[in-house]
Design a protein around this motif. Structure first.
Motif, PDB file in Angstrom:
ATOM      1  N   ARG A 171       1.255  -0.981  -0.312  1.00 38.14           N
ATOM      2  CA  ARG A 171       0.062   0.054   0.754  1.00 38.14           C
ATOM      3  C   ARG A 171       0.565   1.541  -0.163  1.00 38.14           C
ATOM      4  NH1 ARG A 171      -5.516   0.498   1.658  1.00 38.14           N
ATOM      5  NH2 ARG A 171      -6.111   2.591   1.962  1.00 38.14           N
ATOM      6  N   PHE A 172       2.066   1.043   1.254  1.00 37.66           N
ATOM      7  CA  PHE A 172       2.252   2.466   1.428  1.00 37.66           C
ATOM      8  C   PHE A 172       3.221   2.475  -0.242  1.00 37.66           C
ATOM      9  CE2 PHE A 172       2.176   3.132   5.637  1.00 37.66           C
ATOM     10  CZ  PHE A 172      -0.055   3.776   6.073  1.00 37.66           C
ATOM     11  N   PRO A 173       4.380   1.726  -0.880  1.00 31.36           N
ATOM     12  CA  PRO A 173       5.280   2.076  -1.129  1.00 31.36           C
ATOM     13  C   PRO A 173       4.436   2.022  -2.825  1.00 31.36           C
ATOM     14  CG  PRO A 173       5.487  -0.384  -0.075  1.00 31.36           C
ATOM     15  CD  PRO A 173       4.619   0.260  -0.047  1.00 31.36           C
ATOM     16  N   PHE A 174       3.840   1.372  -2.860  1.00 36.90           N
ATOM     17  CA  PHE A 174       3.039   1.969  -4.629  1.00 36.90           C
ATOM     18  C   PHE A 174       2.508   3.415  -4.500  1.00 36.90           C
ATOM     19  CE2 PHE A 174       1.427  -2.582  -6.006  1.00 36.90           C
ATOM     20  CZ  PHE A 174       2.903  -3.103  -5.970  1.00 36.90           C
ATOM     21  N   GLU A 175       2.059   3.891  -2.941  1.00 39.73           N
ATOM     22  CA  GLU A 175       1.212   5.075  -3.067  1.00 39.73           C
ATOM     23  C   GLU A 175       2.234   6.270  -3.485  1.00 39.73           C
ATOM     24  OE1 GLU A 175      -0.363   6.237   0.257  1.00 39.73           O
ATOM     25  OE2 GLU A 175      -2.557   5.569   0.026  1.00 39.73           O
ATOM     26  N   LYS A 176       3.844   6.244  -3.487  1.00 39.42           N
ATOM     27  CA  LYS A 176       5.445   5.976  -3.016  1.00 39.42           C
ATOM     28  C   LYS A 176       5.449   6.702  -4.985  1.00 39.42           C
ATOM     29  CE  LYS A 176       9.594   6.721  -1.677  1.00 39.42           C
ATOM     30  NZ  LYS A 176      10.302   6.452   0.123  1.00 39.42           N
ATOM     31  N   VAL A 177       5.932   5.420  -5.129  1.00 39.29           N
ATOM     32  CA  VAL A 177       5.643   4.684  -6.867  1.00 39.29           C
ATOM     33  C   VAL A 177       4.686   5.955  -7.824  1.00 39.29           C
ATOM     34  CG1 VAL A 177       5.776   3.658  -8.481  1.00 39.29           C
ATOM     35  CG2 VAL A 177       6.573   2.571  -6.953  1.00 39.29           C
ATOM     36  N   VAL A 178       3.689   6.118  -7.458  1.00 41.04           N
ATOM     37  CA  VAL A 178       2.957   6.590  -8.103  1.00 41.04           C
ATOM     38  C   VAL A 178       2.472   8.489  -8.040  1.00 41.04           C
ATOM     39  CG1 VAL A 178       0.400   7.437  -8.195  1.00 41.04           C
ATOM     40  CG2 VAL A 178       1.089   4.863  -8.550  1.00 41.04           C
ATOM     41  N   TYR A 179       3.348   8.572  -6.958  1.00 40.25           N
ATOM     42  CA  TYR A 179       3.074  10.537  -6.569  1.00 40.25           C
ATOM     43  C   TYR A 179       4.946  10.161  -7.440  1.00 40.25           C
ATOM     44  CZ  TYR A 179       4.830  13.996  -3.887  1.00 40.25           C
ATOM     45  OH  TYR A 179       4.775  15.339  -3.551  1.00 40.25           O
ATOM     46  N   TYR A 180       5.594   9.545  -7.112  1.00 38.13           N
ATOM     47  CA  TYR A 180       6.821  10.848  -8.086  1.00 38.13           C
ATOM     48  C   TYR A 180       6.701  10.514  -8.781  1.00 38.13           C
ATOM     49  CZ  TYR A 180       9.642  11.380  -3.324  1.00 38.13           C
ATOM     50  OH  TYR A 180       9.875  11.600  -1.527  1.00 38.13           O
TER      51      TYR A 180
END
Length: 262
Positions: free
Chosen positions: A210-219
């Motif tokens: 959940r958190f890593p996927f959000e980070k990938v999309v954010y950057y």
């Protein structure tokens, strides 16, 4: 549904996360008459508890039509794509979906291999055929409970356990090599058209999907996230314009894609 399929088709890379909400329903075991009978036979005798995961592995071999269909559709969706799948599920259904095992990682382990209860030198073992066959015979009432012998580590004599998160000293060696391959693949998604599909990832192990996927999309401004979860489908404000939250059971959602053309 069609929008998601189109995004997957147009994407250069596809990242899929299967969360705990996609895990096989272990309560379904209780619908197996013999399994319930065995639970009564074993009772609270600690020396026979090791049989239970063998029975789980055995019953999983029968397959379940709901999960079979969902994984078959996932395989069709990812066909000919540059993808990677991260799964928290320990039921091993993912490994029967016709996907490339080099593009899969299951950091919580499963029923494919066993480990020493003491994590003896990080060694992983194949599931002993004689132990599996003996439990199978017991399940079929061809062998008595007292005739079963718990498998032990050939190196130190400790008990063998399935290589799954939750054992006393979980051997991460079972997934680390694939995890390194995954992180390297992830580095190659930077600034590329990436479609991210998150299915059933709640807050049990948010630091894995959940958190890593959000980070990938954010950057990555070229990435788009589909988050499917019956309750926790919301997206953060930072990525709200590059994602969609879908309030739906992830298994039903994936199965419903089967009515669309890929």
């Amino acid at each position: 549904m069609q929008e998601l399929i189109t995004r997957v088709k147009d994407a250069e890379l596809v990242l899929v996360g299967l969360g705990e909400g996609f895990q096989y329903d272990w309560d379904a075991l209780l619908r197996d008459d013999r399994y319930r009978e065995i639970e009564q036979e074993i009772g609270h005798e600690e020396k026979y508890v090791w049989i239970v995961p063998f029975l789980q592995r055995m019953i999983l071999q029968k397959r379940d039509e709901r999960w079979e269909k969902a994984y078959r559709i996932l395989g069709e969706l990812l066909r000919d794509k540059n993808y990677f799948v991260v799964s928290l599920c320990m039921d091993d259904y993912l490994y029967n979906a016709g996907l490339d095992e080099k593009r899969l990682v299951t950091p919580c382990g499963g029923f494919r291999r066993m480990q020493c209860d003491r994590n003896c030198e990080g060694t992983l073992w194949e599931v002993p055929k004689e132990s599996y066959q003996a439990v199978l015979q017991y399940y079929r009432k061809e062998l008595s409970l007292s005739a079963l012998e718990e498998p032990i580590c050939e190196k130190c004599g400790a008990k063998l356990r399935f290589n799954q998160l939750g054992v006393s000293r979980y051997a991460e060696e079972g997934y680390l090599e694939q995890w390194h391959i995954y992180t390297k693949w992830l580095q190659g998604t930077v600034n590329r058209n990436l479609c991210v599909l998150e299915l059933g990832a709640g807050m049990e192990y948010p630091s894995i999907i959940r958190f890593p996927f959000e980070k990938v999309v954010y950057y990555n401004k070229k990435a788009f996230l589909y988050r499917v979860h019956p309750q926790l489908y919301q997206l953060g404000e930072e990525i709200a314009d590059r994602g969609e939250g879908i309030a739906m059971d992830p298994l039903d959602f994936l199965r419903s894609l089967g009515s669309n053309d890929f």
